[in-house]
Design a protein around this motif. Structure first.
Motif, PDB file in Angstrom:
ATOM      1  N   GLU A 162      17.724 -36.420  -8.617  1.00 27.81           N
ATOM      2  CA  GLU A 162      18.653 -35.454  -9.212  1.00 27.81           C
ATOM      3  C   GLU A 162      18.284 -35.253 -10.669  1.00 27.81           C
ATOM      4  O   GLU A 162      17.939 -36.206 -11.369  1.00 27.81           O
ATOM      5  CB  GLU A 162      20.094 -35.957  -9.112  1.00 27.81           C
ATOM      6  N   PRO A 163      18.390 -34.024 -11.148  1.00 27.88           N
ATOM      7  CA  PRO A 163      18.087 -33.762 -12.565  1.00 27.88           C
ATOM      8  C   PRO A 163      19.176 -34.356 -13.457  1.00 27.88           C
ATOM      9  O   PRO A 163      20.276 -34.646 -13.016  1.00 27.88           O
ATOM     10  CB  PRO A 163      18.073 -32.231 -12.644  1.00 27.88           C
ATOM     11  N   TYR A 164      18.846 -34.503 -14.742  1.00 30.95           N
ATOM     12  CA  TYR A 164      19.800 -35.039 -15.712  1.00 30.95           C
ATOM     13  C   TYR A 164      20.790 -33.978 -16.183  1.00 30.95           C
ATOM     14  O   TYR A 164      21.928 -34.273 -16.489  1.00 30.95           O
ATOM     15  CB  TYR A 164      19.065 -35.598 -16.940  1.00 30.95           C
ATOM     16  N   ASP A 165      20.324 -32.741 -16.267  1.00 32.56           N
ATOM     17  CA  ASP A 165      21.141 -31.645 -16.791  1.00 32.56           C
ATOM     18  C   ASP A 165      22.203 -31.245 -15.774  1.00 32.56           C
ATOM     19  O   ASP A 165      21.922 -31.049 -14.583  1.00 32.56           O
ATOM     20  CB  ASP A 165      20.227 -30.449 -17.115  1.00 32.56           C
ATOM     21  N   ASP A 166      23.444 -31.091 -16.227  1.00 26.01           N
ATOM     22  CA  ASP A 166      24.555 -30.749 -15.337  1.00 26.01           C
ATOM     23  C   ASP A 166      24.382 -29.386 -14.675  1.00 26.01           C
ATOM     24  O   ASP A 166      24.708 -29.213 -13.491  1.00 26.01           O
ATOM     25  CB  ASP A 166      25.886 -30.794 -16.092  1.00 26.01           C
ATOM     26  N   GLN A 168      21.535 -27.916 -13.986  1.00 29.57           N
ATOM     27  CA  GLN A 168      20.494 -28.049 -12.973  1.00 29.57           C
ATOM     28  C   GLN A 168      21.017 -28.815 -11.754  1.00 29.57           C
ATOM     29  O   GLN A 168      20.649 -28.514 -10.620  1.00 29.57           O
ATOM     30  CB  GLN A 168      19.262 -28.737 -13.558  1.00 29.57           C
ATOM     31  N   LYS A 169      21.886 -29.803 -11.979  1.00 32.68           N
ATOM     32  CA  LYS A 169      22.492 -30.530 -10.857  1.00 32.68           C
ATOM     33  C   LYS A 169      23.292 -29.582  -9.974  1.00 32.68           C
ATOM     34  O   LYS A 169      23.203 -29.622  -8.747  1.00 32.68           O
ATOM     35  CB  LYS A 169      23.406 -31.640 -11.375  1.00 32.68           C
ATOM     36  N   LEU A 172      20.960 -27.335  -7.989  1.00 35.24           N
ATOM     37  CA  LEU A 172      20.323 -28.072  -6.902  1.00 35.24           C
ATOM     38  C   LEU A 172      21.295 -28.293  -5.745  1.00 35.24           C
ATOM     39  O   LEU A 172      20.910 -28.184  -4.573  1.00 35.24           O
ATOM     40  CB  LEU A 172      19.774 -29.412  -7.417  1.00 35.24           C
ATOM     41  N   LYS A 173      22.541 -28.577  -6.069  1.00 33.69           N
ATOM     42  CA  LYS A 173      23.558 -28.748  -5.008  1.00 33.69           C
ATOM     43  C   LYS A 173      23.751 -27.450  -4.230  1.00 33.69           C
ATOM     44  O   LYS A 173      23.888 -27.464  -3.002  1.00 33.69           O
ATOM     45  CB  LYS A 173      24.895 -29.221  -5.601  1.00 33.69           C
TER      46      LYS A 173
END
Length: 178
Positions: A162-166, A168-169, A172-173
């Motif tokens: 999972e990426p660190y950036d919210d 990007q999260k 991705l979801k």
């Protein structure tokens, strides 16, 4: 200058050098005073900076091929112009009086502030192989094949990555449908 052939760049850079020399020799009518000479050289520095940036951008986007001779012409003549301009700036420093300022001095200092780091920390431009928004026109089949080869050679990410950036999260979801 829409193309950056060695002949066109040579013509451009030799023109800058000739105009600089004429100004310093007193042969130019635009350089009657020290202040006018300072402003004139500031404009020459800005012209060179713009051309070098245009060339670097054109190489990066693939609009022109990188050429060693063009790079050499820009670097050699750029360093000469910087040297002449710094010498002239020294003359301006000596000519300045406590109650009399030279507007051209600030203009030339600003131009040199922007131009000098380009030549002191020269980075050779190279073509970007990644397709991106910066590139204009169609990509050649060779560039497309190279980009595909590079993408296929990349290792895949672990399934639980999972990426660190919210933001990007969240993206991705949405992509994964979770």
């Amino acid at each position: 200058m829409t193309t950056f052939s060695p002949d066109k760049v040579r013509l451009f850079t030799s023109g800058l050098e000739m105009r600089s020399a004429h100004c310093q020799n007193g042969e130019s009518t635009q350089c009657n005073t020290i202040d006018e000479s300072l402003k004139y050289h500031a404009n020459l520095c800005w012209e060179l900076l713009i051309k070098v940036q245009e060339w670097g951008r054109a190489v990066f986007t693939g609009d022109v091929e990188f050429n060693d001779e063009v790079e050499h012409l820009f670097k050699e003549n750029g360093k000469k112009l910087i040297r002449r301009s710094k010498d002239l700036l020294g003359v301006g420093d000596r000519a300045r009086m406590p109650c009399f300022g030279l507007d051209g001095q600030a203009s030339l200092q600003s131009a040199l502030y922007n131009l000098t780091p380009i030549f002191d920390n020269w980075v050779r431009p190279k073509h970007s192989l990644s397709p991106s928004i910066r590139m204009k026109g169609k990509l050649s089949p060779e560039v497309i094949a190279e980009a595909k080869r590079r993408l296929e050679a990349l290792p895949s990410l672990p399934g639980d990555w999972e990426p660190y950036d919210d933001d990007q999260k969240a993206l991705l979801k949405r992509i994964r449908g979770k």
